[in-house]
Design a protein around this motif. Structure first.
Motif, PDB file in Angstrom:
ATOM      1  N   LEU A 122      12.243  10.598  48.454  1.00  0.00           N
ATOM      2  CA  LEU A 122      11.981   9.578  49.459  1.00  0.00           C
ATOM      3  C   LEU A 122      11.679   8.230  48.805  1.00  0.00           C
ATOM      4  N   HIS A 123      10.906   8.255  47.733  1.00  0.00           N
ATOM      5  CA  HIS A 123      10.564   7.023  47.016  1.00  0.00           C
ATOM      6  C   HIS A 123      11.806   6.409  46.377  1.00  0.00           C
ATOM      7  N   ASN A 124      12.656   7.226  45.773  1.00  0.00           N
ATOM      8  CA  ASN A 124      13.895   6.713  45.173  1.00  0.00           C
ATOM      9  C   ASN A 124      14.802   6.088  46.228  1.00  0.00           C
ATOM     10  N   SER A 125      14.907   6.728  47.373  1.00  0.00           N
ATOM     11  CA  SER A 125      15.735   6.181  48.442  1.00  0.00           C
ATOM     12  C   SER A 125      15.123   4.897  49.008  1.00  0.00           C
ATOM     13  N   TYR A 126      13.805   4.852  49.102  1.00  0.00           N
ATOM     14  CA  TYR A 126      13.119   3.635  49.553  1.00  0.00           C
ATOM     15  C   TYR A 126      13.348   2.495  48.561  1.00  0.00           C
ATOM     16  N   THR A 127      13.352   2.812  47.275  1.00  0.00           N
ATOM     17  CA  THR A 127      13.620   1.806  46.241  1.00  0.00           C
ATOM     18  C   THR A 127      15.035   1.258  46.386  1.00  0.00           C
ATOM     19  N   ASP A 128      15.989   2.130  46.716  1.00  0.00           N
ATOM     20  CA  ASP A 128      17.358   1.669  46.944  1.00  0.00           C
ATOM     21  C   ASP A 128      17.431   0.714  48.126  1.00  0.00           C
ATOM     22  N   VAL A 129      16.658   1.006  49.174  1.00  0.00           N
ATOM     23  CA  VAL A 129      16.627   0.104  50.334  1.00  0.00           C
ATOM     24  C   VAL A 129      16.055  -1.252  49.932  1.00  0.00           C
ATOM     25  N   MET A 130      14.982  -1.243  49.140  1.00  0.00           N
ATOM     26  CA  MET A 130      14.345  -2.488  48.713  1.00  0.00           C
ATOM     27  C   MET A 130      15.261  -3.314  47.805  1.00  0.00           C
ATOM     28  N   CYS A 131      16.135  -2.649  47.063  1.00  0.00           N
ATOM     29  CA  CYS A 131      17.046  -3.355  46.160  1.00  0.00           C
ATOM     30  C   CYS A 131      18.235  -3.971  46.886  1.00  0.00           C
ATOM     31  N   ASN A 132      18.408  -3.660  48.154  1.00  0.00           N
ATOM     32  CA  ASN A 132      19.492  -4.225  48.939  1.00  0.00           C
ATOM     33  C   ASN A 132      19.201  -5.707  49.168  1.00  0.00           C
ATOM     34  N   PRO A 133      20.104  -6.603  48.755  1.00  0.00           N
ATOM     35  CA  PRO A 133      19.829  -8.034  48.911  1.00  0.00           C
ATOM     36  C   PRO A 133      19.802  -8.497  50.371  1.00  0.00           C
ATOM     37  N   PHE A 134      20.312  -7.675  51.286  1.00  0.00           N
ATOM     38  CA  PHE A 134      20.329  -8.063  52.699  1.00  0.00           C
ATOM     39  C   PHE A 134      19.122  -7.532  53.468  1.00  0.00           C
ATOM     40  N   TYR A 135      18.247  -6.811  52.794  1.00  0.00           N
ATOM     41  CA  TYR A 135      17.042  -6.302  53.444  1.00  0.00           C
ATOM     42  C   TYR A 135      15.895  -7.278  53.242  1.00  0.00           C
ATOM     43  N   ASN A 136      15.221  -7.632  54.315  1.00  0.00           N
ATOM     44  CA  ASN A 136      14.037  -8.488  54.240  1.00  0.00           C
ATOM     45  C   ASN A 136      12.806  -7.599  54.138  1.00  0.00           C
ATOM     46  N   PRO A 137      12.048  -7.683  53.067  1.00  0.00           N
ATOM     47  CA  PRO A 137      10.853  -6.837  52.940  1.00  0.00           C
ATOM     48  C   PRO A 137       9.893  -7.051  54.101  1.00  0.00           C
ATOM     49  N   GLY A 138       9.425  -5.951  54.645  1.00  0.00           N
ATOM     50  CA  GLY A 138       8.531  -5.995  55.793  1.00  0.00           C
ATOM     51  C   GLY A 138       9.222  -5.686  57.105  1.00  0.00           C
ATOM     52  N   ASP A 139      10.553  -5.726  57.137  1.00  0.00           N
ATOM     53  CA  ASP A 139      11.297  -5.376  58.344  1.00  0.00           C
ATOM     54  C   ASP A 139      11.423  -3.863  58.445  1.00  0.00           C
ATOM     55  N   ARG A 140      11.717  -3.394  59.657  1.00  0.00           N
ATOM     56  CA  ARG A 140      11.957  -1.958  59.839  1.00  0.00           C
ATOM     57  C   ARG A 140      13.185  -1.545  59.041  1.00  0.00           C
ATOM     58  N   ILE A 141      13.195  -0.324  58.580  1.00  0.00           N
ATOM     59  CA  ILE A 141      14.302   0.182  57.763  1.00  0.00           C
ATOM     60  C   ILE A 141      15.391   0.714  58.692  1.00  0.00           C
ATOM     61  N   HIS A 142      16.598   0.127  58.554  1.00  0.00           N
ATOM     62  CA  HIS A 142      17.755   0.536  59.350  1.00  0.00           C
ATOM     63  C   HIS A 142      18.912   0.899  58.440  1.00  0.00           C
ATOM     64  N   SER A 143      18.651   1.620  57.385  1.00  0.00           N
ATOM     65  CA  SER A 143      19.678   1.993  56.420  1.00  0.00           C
ATOM     66  C   SER A 143      20.247   3.363  56.758  1.00  0.00           C
ATOM     67  N   ARG A 144      21.564   3.465  56.828  1.00  0.00           N
ATOM     68  CA  ARG A 144      22.195   4.759  57.100  1.00  0.00           C
ATOM     69  C   ARG A 144      22.003   5.733  55.951  1.00  0.00           C
ATOM     70  N   ALA A 145      22.034   5.221  54.732  1.00  0.00           N
ATOM     71  CA  ALA A 145      21.841   6.090  53.567  1.00  0.00           C
ATOM     72  C   ALA A 145      20.416   6.650  53.548  1.00  0.00           C
ATOM     73  N   PHE A 146      19.439   5.810  53.846  1.00  0.00           N
ATOM     74  CA  PHE A 146      18.048   6.261  53.891  1.00  0.00           C
ATOM     75  C   PHE A 146      17.856   7.275  55.017  1.00  0.00           C
ATOM     76  N   ASP A 147      18.450   6.994  56.164  1.00  0.00           N
ATOM     77  CA  ASP A 147      18.335   7.886  57.312  1.00  0.00           C
ATOM     78  C   ASP A 147      18.981   9.241  57.038  1.00  0.00           C
TER      79      ASP A 147
END
Length: 158
Positions: A122-147
Motif C-alpha cells: 500500500l505504501h509503495n502504491s501510495y508513493t507511486d501516486v505521489m510521484c505522479n506530476p499531475f497529482y496535487n498533494p492533499g487531494d483525494r486519490i483517484h488513481s486507477r492503479a492504486f484502486d
C-alpha cells in the motif's frame, strides 16, 4: 482479508477509503476515524523512538466484535447471532500520512508478517501516486492503479 483500506492525510481527513461491502461504507468510515485516536496515541507514545527506528508499522490498534444477525432456518421468529472479528491495523509514513486497514479475522488468522507486507504494498502504491506530476498533494486519490492494487489486496485471501 482486508474489508476496508483507508489513507488519511496528516491533518486527519480522508484521502482514500475503500470498503468491500459497500452497504457498510459509513460504518467502516466511522471505524477508521475512531482508529485515528489510537494511531495518534501510539505515535506520541513512541515519540523519538519512531524516528530513530524508522518503524512505520504500528501493529494491531484494537480488535472489535461485530455481531451479525441471521434468521434461523427452523423458525422464522428465532434469530441467531454470530460474532464477526474485525481487527484494525495502523501504519504511518514519514510524512505523517496514516494508513488504516480493517481486517476480517473471523475466517482466517493473519500473521503480522502478512499485514506488514500488505502495508508495504500500500505504501509503495501510495508513493507511486505521489510521484505522479499531475497529482496535487492533499487531494483525494483517484488513481486507477492504486484502486486496482487496493482491490486486489481486499480480494486476496492471505
Amino acid at each position: 482479508m482486508a474489508v476496508c483500506v483507508a489513507v488519511i492525510a496528516k491533518e486527519n481527513y480522508p484521502l482514500y477509503i475503500r470498503s468491500i461491502p459497500t452497504e457498510n461504507e459509513l460504518k467502516f468510515h466511522y471505524m477508521v476515524h475512531t482508529s485515528l485516536d489510537v494511531v495518534d496515541e501510539k505515535i506520541s507514545a513512541m515519540g523519538k523512538a519512531l524516528v530513530d527506528q524508522r518503524e512505520l508499522y504500528l501493529g494491531l490498534l484494537y480488535p472489535t466484535e461485530d455481531y451479525k444477525v441471521y434468521p434461523s432456518h427452523q423458525s422464522p421468529c428465532v434469530e441467531s447471532t454470530f460474532p464477526n472479528q474485525l481487527c484494525r491495523y495502523g501504519y504511518v509514513t514519514n510524512s505523517k500520512v496514516k494508513f488504516v486497514m480493517v481486517v476480517d479475522s473471523s475466517n482466517t488468522a493473519l500473521r503480522d508478517n502478512e499485514i506488514r507486507s500488505m502495508f508495504r504494498k500500500l505504501h509503495n502504491s501510495y508513493t507511486d501516486v505521489m510521484c505522479n506530476p499531475f497529482y496535487n498533494p492533499g487531494d483525494r486519490i483517484h488513481s486507477r492503479a492504486f484502486d486496482s492494487m487496493v482491490t486486489s489486496m481486499m480480494i486476496q485471501v492471505c
